[in-house]
Design an enzyme around this catalytic site. Structure first.
Site, PDB file in Angstrom:
ATOM      1  CG  HIS A 167      -1.810   1.242   1.328  1.00 36.32           C
ATOM      2  ND1 HIS A 167      -3.128   1.107   2.004  1.00 36.32           N
ATOM      3  CD2 HIS A 167      -2.180   2.192   0.442  1.00 36.32           C
ATOM      4  CE1 HIS A 167      -4.020   2.156   1.619  1.00 36.32           C
ATOM      5  NE2 HIS A 167      -3.385   2.744   0.890  1.00 36.32           N
ATOM      6  CD1 TRP A 227       1.418   5.586   3.727  1.00 39.73           C
ATOM      7  CD2 TRP A 227      -0.009   4.847   5.310  1.00 39.73           C
ATOM      8  NE1 TRP A 227       0.586   5.063   3.074  1.00 39.73           N
ATOM      9  CE2 TRP A 227      -0.567   4.450   4.053  1.00 39.73           C
ATOM     10  CE3 TRP A 227      -0.688   4.479   6.483  1.00 39.73           C
ATOM     11  CZ2 TRP A 227      -1.597   3.870   3.643  1.00 39.73           C
ATOM     12  CZ3 TRP A 227      -1.926   3.944   6.164  1.00 39.73           C
ATOM     13  CH2 TRP A 227      -2.335   3.614   4.759  1.00 39.73           C
ATOM     14  CE1 TYR A 231      -2.399  11.454   6.423  1.00 34.77           C
ATOM     15  CE2 TYR A 231      -3.339  10.287   8.543  1.00 34.77           C
ATOM     16  CZ  TYR A 231      -3.372  10.887   7.089  1.00 34.77           C
ATOM     17  OH  TYR A 231      -4.401  10.705   6.555  1.00 34.77           O
ATOM     18  CD  GLU A 234       0.044   5.355  -0.980  1.00 40.37           C
ATOM     19  OE1 GLU A 234       0.627   5.330  -0.041  1.00 40.37           O
ATOM     20  OE2 GLU A 234      -1.154   5.344  -0.885  1.00 40.37           O
ATOM     21  CE  LYS A 281      -3.321  10.775   2.385  1.00 38.58           C
ATOM     22  NZ  LYS A 281      -4.642   9.951   2.531  1.00 38.58           N
ATOM     23  CG  HIS A 282       1.508   8.706   2.427  1.00 37.49           C
ATOM     24  ND1 HIS A 282       0.854   9.158   3.639  1.00 37.49           N
ATOM     25  CD2 HIS A 282       0.740   7.967   1.898  1.00 37.49           C
ATOM     26  CE1 HIS A 282      -0.306   8.858   3.778  1.00 37.49           C
ATOM     27  NE2 HIS A 282      -0.437   8.194   2.697  1.00 37.49           N
TER      28      HIS A 282
END
Length: 265
Positions: free
Chosen positions: A69, A72, A80, A127, A130-131
């Site tokens: 996934h 993070w 976060y 991903e 965003k992270h």
């Protein structure tokens, strides 16, 4: 067993070679108080979650493996930051990897980092933006001789390197826990099987009582690119699986979506 420690410096040989060196006694993330003095050597959001999917229908990835996934960062308490630098929201990640000579990373991602709708590229972009852009130790200022997208390569490589060290399917199978259309398991059975291998408590997530995600939590000494990842129990983040009656369904590979393939110039 004792807490797992994964030293990425012995496993990675990519853009991490140009990451600025950190002292051997750099503070471990989430174990410091006050202002972090060197944000290239201690993660500001210091609890790192390597997160894995189990998609049974539509099915993604091999029948005998979870899929990735993401990786993070959070603030050591379950909260976060997200989408931290829109100027580095890279696109065409498959082309970036090919153009930088990292077809091996791309090939692995095409097998184990899958989108349930078949749009792997958009999933990777999401991903990362965003992270990945929120890691302080992957900021371009943390590199010497920085080249654009070096930090993206490190993020992707760290994510898959940790994933390879966390074979959830194999760990569960070794404890007699396998996918089944009829059998159910308790939360304790699954948790204890994974904890005995990982060295800390994982986070289990379910949808309608079906296991669909496992998260492994680390603190890190040094950079996310090449530091030491130390298994820890989660703080602030909890799973939602019931105490019993958890289903772990086999993957129906006939439902696997066809991947959308792009082209690189």
């Amino acid at each position: 067993m004792s807490s797992t420690l994964i030293a990425l410096s012995t496993l990675l040989g990519l853009a991490a070679a140009s990451i600025k060196s950190c002292p051997a006694n750099a503070p471990i993330s989430c174990q410091t108080s006050g202002t972090i003095q060197n944000t290239c050597c201690t993660e500001v959001q210091g609890q790192i979650l390597q997160t894995q999917f189990w998609d049974s229908s539509p099915a993604t990835g091999p029948a005998n493996s979870f899929t990735i996934h993401g990786l993070w960062p959070d603030n050591c308490d379950g909260t976060y930051e997200a989408t931290c630098d829109s100027s580095r929201a890279y696109t065409d990640i498959d082309c970036i990897l090919q153009n930088k000579g990292h077809g091996d990373i791309l090939s692995y991602m095409e097998t184990y980092w899958k989108d349930y709708q078949g749009d792997d590229e958009s999933f990777w972009e999401h991903e990362w933006s965003k992270h990945g852009t929120c890691y302080s130790t992957l900021n371009p200022s943390c590199y010497t001789n920085y080249q654009p997208e070096d930090e993206l390569v490190d993020f992707l490589n760290t994510t898959i390197t940790l994933f390879k060290k966390l074979p959830t399917y194999d760990w569960l199978a070794s404890a007699g826990i396998t996918p089944s259309s009829s059998k159910t398991y308790t939360n304790a059975q699954i948790t204890n099987a994974l904890k005995s291998k990982f060295g800390a408590t994982p986070i289990l997530s379910c949808t309608s009582g079906k296991l669909n995600q496992v998260e492994y939590v680390f603190n890190v000494r040094g950079s996310v690119a090449n530091g030491q990842f130390i298994a820890v129990n989660p703080t602030g983040t909890k799973g939602n699986c019931p105490t019993s009656g958890i289903k772990w369904l086999p993957k129906d590979l006939s439902t696997t979506p066809e991947a959308n393939e792009g082209s690189c110039s």
